[in-house]
Motif scaffolding. Structure first.
Motif, mmCIF file in Angstrom:
data_model
loop_
_atom_site.group_PDB
_atom_site.id
_atom_site.type_symbol
_atom_site.label_atom_id
_atom_site.label_comp_id
_atom_site.label_asym_id
_atom_site.label_seq_id
_atom_site.Cartn_x
_atom_site.Cartn_y
_atom_site.Cartn_z
ATOM 1 N N GLY A 34 0.703 -1.268 0.368
ATOM 2 C CA GLY A 34 0.179 0.118 -0.046
ATOM 3 C C GLY A 34 0.720 1.526 0.052
ATOM 4 N N ARG A 35 1.923 0.639 -0.165
ATOM 5 C CA ARG A 35 2.910 2.490 -0.276
ATOM 6 C C ARG A 35 3.749 2.580 -1.503
ATOM 7 N NH1 ARG A 35 5.161 -1.554 3.358
ATOM 8 N NH2 ARG A 35 4.958 -0.989 6.082
ATOM 9 N N ARG A 36 3.619 4.125 -1.733
ATOM 10 C CA ARG A 36 4.112 4.200 -2.696
ATOM 11 C C ARG A 36 5.611 4.043 -3.483
ATOM 12 N NH1 ARG A 36 -0.020 4.663 -6.093
ATOM 13 N NH2 ARG A 36 0.967 6.293 -7.621
ATOM 14 N N GLU A 37 6.093 4.179 -1.918
ATOM 15 C CA GLU A 37 8.039 3.837 -1.915
ATOM 16 C C GLU A 37 8.459 2.413 -0.940
ATOM 17 O OE1 GLU A 37 9.881 7.883 -1.453
ATOM 18 O OE2 GLU A 37 9.547 8.715 -3.111
ATOM 19 N N LEU A 38 9.138 2.085 -1.569
ATOM 20 C CA LEU A 38 10.314 1.462 -0.669
ATOM 21 C C LEU A 38 11.877 1.095 -1.519
ATOM 22 C CD1 LEU A 38 9.207 -1.390 0.604
ATOM 23 C CD2 LEU A 38 9.583 -1.848 -1.715
ATOM 24 N N LEU A 39 12.118 0.629 -0.146
ATOM 25 C CA LEU A 39 14.074 0.920 0.025
ATOM 26 C C LEU A 39 14.389 -0.407 0.146
ATOM 27 C CD1 LEU A 39 15.343 3.728 2.525
ATOM 28 C CD2 LEU A 39 14.428 4.279 0.251
ATOM 29 N N ILE A 40 15.150 -0.826 -0.507
ATOM 30 C CA ILE A 40 15.439 -2.271 -1.190
ATOM 31 C C ILE A 40 17.474 -2.112 -0.597
ATOM 32 C CG2 ILE A 40 16.143 -4.179 -2.355
ATOM 33 C CD1 ILE A 40 13.347 -2.766 -4.558
ATOM 34 N N ARG A 41 17.814 -2.899 0.038
ATOM 35 C CA ARG A 41 18.771 -2.980 0.683
ATOM 36 C C ARG A 41 19.774 -4.019 -0.092
ATOM 37 N NH1 ARG A 41 17.075 -1.765 5.597
ATOM 38 N NH2 ARG A 41 17.040 -4.126 5.840
ATOM 39 N N VAL A 51 6.167 4.074 -6.795
ATOM 40 C CA VAL A 51 5.361 3.888 -8.080
ATOM 41 C C VAL A 51 5.129 4.996 -8.302
ATOM 42 C CG1 VAL A 51 3.098 3.102 -8.073
ATOM 43 C CG2 VAL A 51 4.352 1.615 -6.898
ATOM 44 N N THR A 52 4.829 5.657 -9.975
ATOM 45 C CA THR A 52 4.726 7.108 -10.419
ATOM 46 C C THR A 52 3.617 7.339 -10.518
ATOM 47 O OG1 THR A 52 4.676 5.969 -12.800
ATOM 48 C CG2 THR A 52 6.498 6.466 -11.938
ATOM 49 N N ALA A 53 2.743 9.022 -10.677
ATOM 50 C CA ALA A 53 1.152 8.840 -10.603
ATOM 51 C C ALA A 53 0.709 8.024 -12.015
ATOM 52 C CB ALA A 53 1.431 10.468 -11.130
ATOM 53 N N SER A 54 1.051 7.325 -12.855
ATOM 54 C CA SER A 54 0.952 6.823 -14.133
ATOM 55 C C SER A 54 1.447 5.423 -13.797
ATOM 56 C CB SER A 54 1.874 6.981 -15.025
ATOM 57 O OG SER A 54 3.246 6.865 -15.377
ATOM 58 N N GLU A 55 0.993 4.563 -12.472
ATOM 59 C CA GLU A 55 1.275 3.518 -11.735
ATOM 60 C C GLU A 55 2.535 2.777 -12.351
ATOM 61 O OE1 GLU A 55 -0.703 2.652 -9.086
ATOM 62 O OE2 GLU A 55 -1.651 4.754 -9.014
ATOM 63 N N LYS A 56 3.147 3.384 -12.881
ATOM 64 C CA LYS A 56 4.458 2.248 -13.460
ATOM 65 C C LYS A 56 5.665 2.349 -11.922
ATOM 66 C CE LYS A 56 3.902 3.568 -17.655
ATOM 67 N NZ LYS A 56 4.476 3.838 -19.157
ATOM 68 N N LEU A 57 6.527 1.878 -12.336
ATOM 69 C CA LEU A 57 7.544 0.960 -10.828
ATOM 70 C C LEU A 57 9.351 1.813 -11.857
ATOM 71 C CD1 LEU A 57 6.796 -1.974 -9.736
ATOM 72 C CD2 LEU A 57 6.381 -0.025 -8.974
ATOM 73 N N ILE A 58 9.960 2.494 -11.021
ATOM 74 C CA ILE A 58 10.396 3.099 -11.405
ATOM 75 C C ILE A 58 11.890 2.832 -10.219
ATOM 76 C CG2 ILE A 58 12.437 5.232 -11.710
ATOM 77 C CD1 ILE A 58 9.680 7.143 -12.561
ATOM 78 N N LEU A 59 13.018 2.140 -10.367
ATOM 79 C CA LEU A 59 13.634 1.605 -9.476
ATOM 80 C C LEU A 59 15.053 2.186 -9.497
ATOM 81 C CD1 LEU A 59 14.979 -0.513 -7.094
ATOM 82 C CD2 LEU A 59 15.981 -1.617 -9.194
#
Length: 61
Positions: A34-41, A51-59
Motif C-alpha cells: 500500500g505504499r508508494r515507495e520502498l527502500l531495497i538494501r 510507484v509513479t503517478a501513472s502506476e509504473k515502477l521506477i528503481l
C-alpha cells in the motif's frame, strides 16, 4: 522493519517466448504493502522502488 515476502513460481515467459517456471514472482501490491515507495538494501547499496503517478515502477540508486 524487516518483512518476509513469500515468492511464488512464475508462469511468465522469457525474452525468447518460452515459459520460465524457475524464476520467482511476487505481486508489486504485495511487495509495496500500500505504499508508494520502498527502500531495497542490496549489499552496501540502497535502492528506491517508487510507484509513479501513472502506476509504473521506477528503481533508482
Amino acid at each position: 522493519m524487516d518483512q518476509i515476502v513469500q515468492l511464488h513460481p512464475a508462469a511468465e515467459t522469457t525474452s525468447r517466448g518460452k515459459p520460465d517456471r524457475d524464476v520467482p514472482s511476487v505481486e508489486s501490491s504485495q511487495l509495496m504493502s500500500g505504499r508508494r515507495e520502498l527502500l531495497i538494501r542490496h549489499g552496501a547499496s540502497t535502492y528506491r522502488l517508487r510507484v509513479t503517478a501513472s502506476e509504473k515502477l521506477i528503481l533508482t540508486k
